[in-house]
Design an enzyme around this catalytic site. Structure first.
Site, PDB file in Angstrom:
ATOM      1  N   GLU A 155       0.861  -1.195   0.000  1.00  0.00           N
ATOM      2  CA  GLU A 155       0.000   0.000   0.000  1.00  0.00           C
ATOM      3  C   GLU A 155       0.894   1.240   0.000  1.00  0.00           C
ATOM      4  O   GLU A 155       0.872   2.057   0.915  1.00  0.00           O
ATOM      5  CB  GLU A 155      -0.949   0.012   1.196  1.00  0.00           C
ATOM      6  CG  GLU A 155      -0.306  -0.174   2.553  1.00  0.00           C
ATOM      7  CD  GLU A 155      -1.295  -0.012   3.697  1.00  0.00           C
ATOM      8  OE1 GLU A 155      -2.296   0.708   3.523  1.00  0.00           O
ATOM      9  OE2 GLU A 155      -1.058  -0.608   4.754  1.00  0.00           O
ATOM     10  N   GLU A 180       4.904   8.740  -3.736  1.00  0.00           N
ATOM     11  CA  GLU A 180       5.597   8.169  -2.590  1.00  0.00           C
ATOM     12  C   GLU A 180       6.523   7.039  -3.020  1.00  0.00           C
ATOM     13  O   GLU A 180       6.856   6.157  -2.229  1.00  0.00           O
ATOM     14  CB  GLU A 180       4.596   7.683  -1.544  1.00  0.00           C
ATOM     15  CG  GLU A 180       3.910   8.816  -0.818  1.00  0.00           C
ATOM     16  CD  GLU A 180       3.073   8.334   0.359  1.00  0.00           C
ATOM     17  OE1 GLU A 180       3.127   7.126   0.694  1.00  0.00           O
ATOM     18  OE2 GLU A 180       2.376   9.156   0.948  1.00  0.00           O
TER      19      GLU A 180
END
Length: 803
Positions: free
Chosen positions: A527, A536
């Site tokens: 995730e 990210e």
């Protein structure tokens, strides 16, 4: 994902306190009551505003009261001075030698306003009969003097909110704006609220009882447009005047809008535009209300919807009821019964008490309080982020920062995401069992396990499907690793069957067999997505751990993800960035414009929307376009080429960074997108979203099971979110600001170019916006695409995400 709610600890703690868990789902706390401050305004107030009147108004339920700064006697004095000066000009042969008239300071007869502690509940109103935008220099000069005297005196008396009537025509708007800018310097705590119509002209004639200075303009300065077409006013003309004024005033937070709501609301495109602006006062004249079958004042459904949207803002506007009834003379007793007004006979008092309630001068106020108490519930994501709308946060460095437990706890409370993950895992397990057989244990690795929510979902999916798994939890954060170990020993579902690994996923060699040899993973779950999918470093992390995934049948969850963009108008965010002082000494003032911010976008407007019929109701559909995408696992040939490309490394003798090809070049991306903008507007930045396919099963047998969903997806894209993952709260959008806002004319086109840049140390974004119009060329109906505006190139390289 983790940067969305966690930059500031107070934000995290408050969000945690708002929620409670029930079976792993988030339950927003009880919704706080709607706050609505209601004020009373009279365009021709005859009663002096003093402490007694204010107390009487508050006794009847009003929170605020407007008061004129100057009296009709002051207006008479100004008109006499102006008429005298004009007479001198008419009779003089040397008019240029006559100095412009000067208005002397205010006298006790000129104003009833005095310094009082109660003035915090007052909104001072400047003279509506002046014309600061006048083409006549004499009228403009007189108006500026009056305005300056009034604002300065209001500031002296401690009144911080001043209502100013906006310009009536576009001519002279710049002159008007300059006067406003000067007035903002007269008091450090004075906030000016410009009274503007949504479109056309104000519904209330504020100069009906007196001479407006615009009527005294000398013939040689009369506007050439006065006698022109009497057709419908330009739809966005009022908004464009406001845009000019606030731009000249540099988006100061001490200048806002007092928006008059007309009886008939304009098209939704204009409503949305005003919604995005800093509305501090909502002016509701008597004409805005309808009468229901019983004779009571009510607002139409469209008006109620518009009001509901405004009341959901982080700072909802105050409502001003204009000419909707005077403040009653009688007061009420503690028991709620009316006390007779002094001087009335008992019979007259009885008649007063028995009068029909529809004649009550506070009936509009009572209706507003009814609306306040009956507001519909907010959507889950709004309740979750209540108080933090339009609150910009700098993204974290996920590979260099170790998160704290409270940060993990925030996004673990998502009611949708982990349920969807479990569905995807279960679907993948079934496909792997069909491929590997019933006896084969499926090896699952959770990369970036955090506190273990995905591990729990893997084990639950295993139990529900009856498929045996061997689960690995890989986590680089040593603090989270300790928690994972404790959970493995104490959680009945985990029951010491999880292998907890303390390692950066990119350096983890992979699972091992009972004899200690390395083996391969069948299912890799992560995730790592951010607000823009890849911000990210999800591509880089998954590339680095792909060596543990079986090259033939290995499955990655998520399988793919894409980034999406659309241009937006967000004056609030732009104003916040202008006034934001950097708290990082390494960050220059200009660099705050070159950081993509995670933000719960709330008070903004989409500049490019899908074409809909003019009569269509409901929300508009924004034009959100895909910028780029990533898929996993990456073909082995691409990773092999990347390793060869970066073989040069860093020059050891000089320490100079290697300038050749990067091992991460295959994760660079770029796009050029075009957005059609039907209505004029100002672009303050780009809103970014993402979509991801967690798992899409190739197994046709799932199609025969009506309860089985073959493709599991998540989305923050406003166009597809309701269909793919409604009520998901884990991710807020990302915002790419523009240092200089771009004006887009009617029918213009916004072209956005963006790059995802990378080297062997970091990943960053670069973006630029351009505005084009199509102009006719020749007599054959052809057009030429002409660029009329362009932003500078923004780059987040200095603050890129470290690999």
């Amino acid at each position: 994902m983790v940067e969305d709610i966690n930059t500031f600890k107070s934000v995290e703690i408050d969000l945690i306190n708002m929620t409670s868990t029930n079976g792993g789902n988030v339950l927003p706390a009880e919704e706080p009551p709607t706050v609505l401050y209601v004020g009373q305004h009279e365009t021709q107030r005859s009663e002096q505003v003093n402490v007694d009147l204010l107390r009487r108004a508050q006794d009847h339920g009003y929170d605020l009261l407007t008061t004129p700064i100057t009296t009709p006697k002051f207006q008479s004095r100004v008109l006499e001075l102006l008429e005298s000066h004009m007479s001198r000009l008419e009779t003089s042969d040397t008019a240029s030698s006559i100095p412009l008239p000067m208005i002397s300071s205010l006298s006790p007869e000129d104003s009833d306003l005095v310094p009082e502690d109660s003035n915090s509940s007052l909104i001072a109103v400047t003279s509506p009969w002046i014309d600061m935008a006048s083409l006549d220099p004499l009228i403009a000069h007189i108006s500026r003097q009056i305005f300056s005297l009034e604002v300065a005196y209001a500031a002296f008396c401690g009144v911080s909110n001043v209502l100013v009537h906006g310009p009536t025509t576009s001519e002279g708007t710049a002159r008007f704006a300059r006067t406003i800018l000067e007035a903002l310097g007269l008091g450090a705590y004075v906030h000016l609220h410009l009274l503007m119509p949504m479109t056309g002209e104000l519904e209330q004639d504020v100069s009906a009882d007196g001479t407006h200075l615009a009527e005294m303009v000398r013939p040689q300065y009369a506007s050439a447009d006065e006698d022109e077409s009497e057709g419908e006013p330009e739809l966005f003309a009022s908004w464009e005047m406001w845009n000019t004024i606030r731009t000249i005033c540099s988006y100061t937070t001490r200048l806002s809008i007092a928006l008059e709501v007309p009886r008939g609301l304009p098209p939704q495109s204009l409503q949305c535009r005003w919604y995005s602006e800093p509305i501090r006062l909502l002016m509701l004249p008597r004409t805005s209300f309808l009468r229901n079958g019983k004779g009571y004042p009510v607002l139409s459904k469209q008006h109620q919807h518009f009001l509901t949207l405004l009341l959901r803002l982080r700072f909802p506007p105050w409502a001003l009821l204009s000419d909707c009834g005077r403040i009653p003379l009688e007061t009420t007793t503690a028991g709620g019964e009316s006390e007779p007004t002094p001087g009335l006979t008992p019979a007259e008092a009885a008649a007063s008490r028995l009068r029909d309630s529809v004649d009550d001068p506070t009936q509009h106020l009572q209706y507003m309080r009814h609306l306040q108490q009956s507001q519909p519930s907010r959507p889950p994501i709004e309740r979750f982020g209540q108080g933090y709308q339009d609150y910009m946060q700098s993204p974290l460095q996920p590979l260099t920062d170790n998160l704290e437990s409270i940060t993990y706890e925030v996004f673990e409370k998502d009611p949708v995401k982990y349920e969807w993950y479990e569905r995807a895992i279960a679907l993948a397990l079934k496909d792997l069992r069909a491929l590997l057989g019933d006896e084969r244990q499926v090896i699952v690795a959770v990369a970036g396990a955090g506190r273990g929510p995905l591990v729990t979902r893997v084990l639950q999916a295993s139990r529900k499907t009856g498929i045996n798994v061997k689960c690995y939890a890989v986590e680089k954060n040593p603090n989270a690793h300790l928690l994972l170990q404790r959970r493995n020993a104490t959680d009945p579902l985990w029951a010491n069957q999880v292998t907890v690994v303390a390692s950066d996923m990119r350096s983890w060699p992979g699972p091992t067999t009972t004899d200690g040899s390395l083996t391969e993973t069948d299912l890799l779950v992560s995730e790592l997505l951010g607000s823009f999918a890849d911000n990210e470093l999800s591509p880089e992390c998954l590339d680095g751990v792909q060596h543990v995934l079986h090259p033939g049948h290995g499955i990655s969850i998520p399988q793919s993800f894409s980034a999406h963009l659309t241009p937006i108008a967000s004056p609030r965010l732009h104003s916040d960035l202008l006034s934001r002082a950097s708290t990082d000494i390494s960050l220059s003032v200009s660099e705050k414009w070159e950081i993509p911010y995670v933000v719960m976008l709330h008070q903004f407007d989409y500049l490019s929307t899908a074409a809909v019929p003019a009569t269509a109701e409901g929300p508009r559909t924004p034009d959100v376009q895909q910028a780029w995408s990533f898929s996993h696992p990456v073909p082995a040939e691409i990773l092999a080429q990347a390793r060869q490309r970066g073989a040069g490394g860093t020059a050891a003798d000089t320490g100079t960074p290697y300038t050749g090809p990067s091992t991460n070049d295959h994760n660079a991306r770029s796009c050029t997108l075009r957005f059609a903008c039907a209505d004029r507007g100002v672009c303050h930045g780009l809103a970014g979203y993402f979509e991801t396919v967690l798992y899409s099963s190739p197994n046709d047998s799932h199609k025969n099971n009506n309860s089985a969903q073959q493709t599991i997806e998540l989305s923050t894209n406003p166009v597809t979110m309701a269909e793919k993952s409604k009520d998901m709260i884990s991710w807020f959008p990302i915002f790419f600001p523009l240092k200089t806002p771009l004006f887009i004319p009617d029918g213009g086109e916004m072209e956005v170019s963006m790059w995802r840049q990378t080297d062997d140390r970091k990943v960053w974004y670069e973006w630029v916006g351009e505005v084009y119009v199509h102009v006719p060329v020749g007599e054959e109906g052809g057009t030429k695409r002409l660029r009329v505006g362009m932003s500078e190139l923004h780059s987040s390289r200095r603050n890129g995400c470290m690999m």
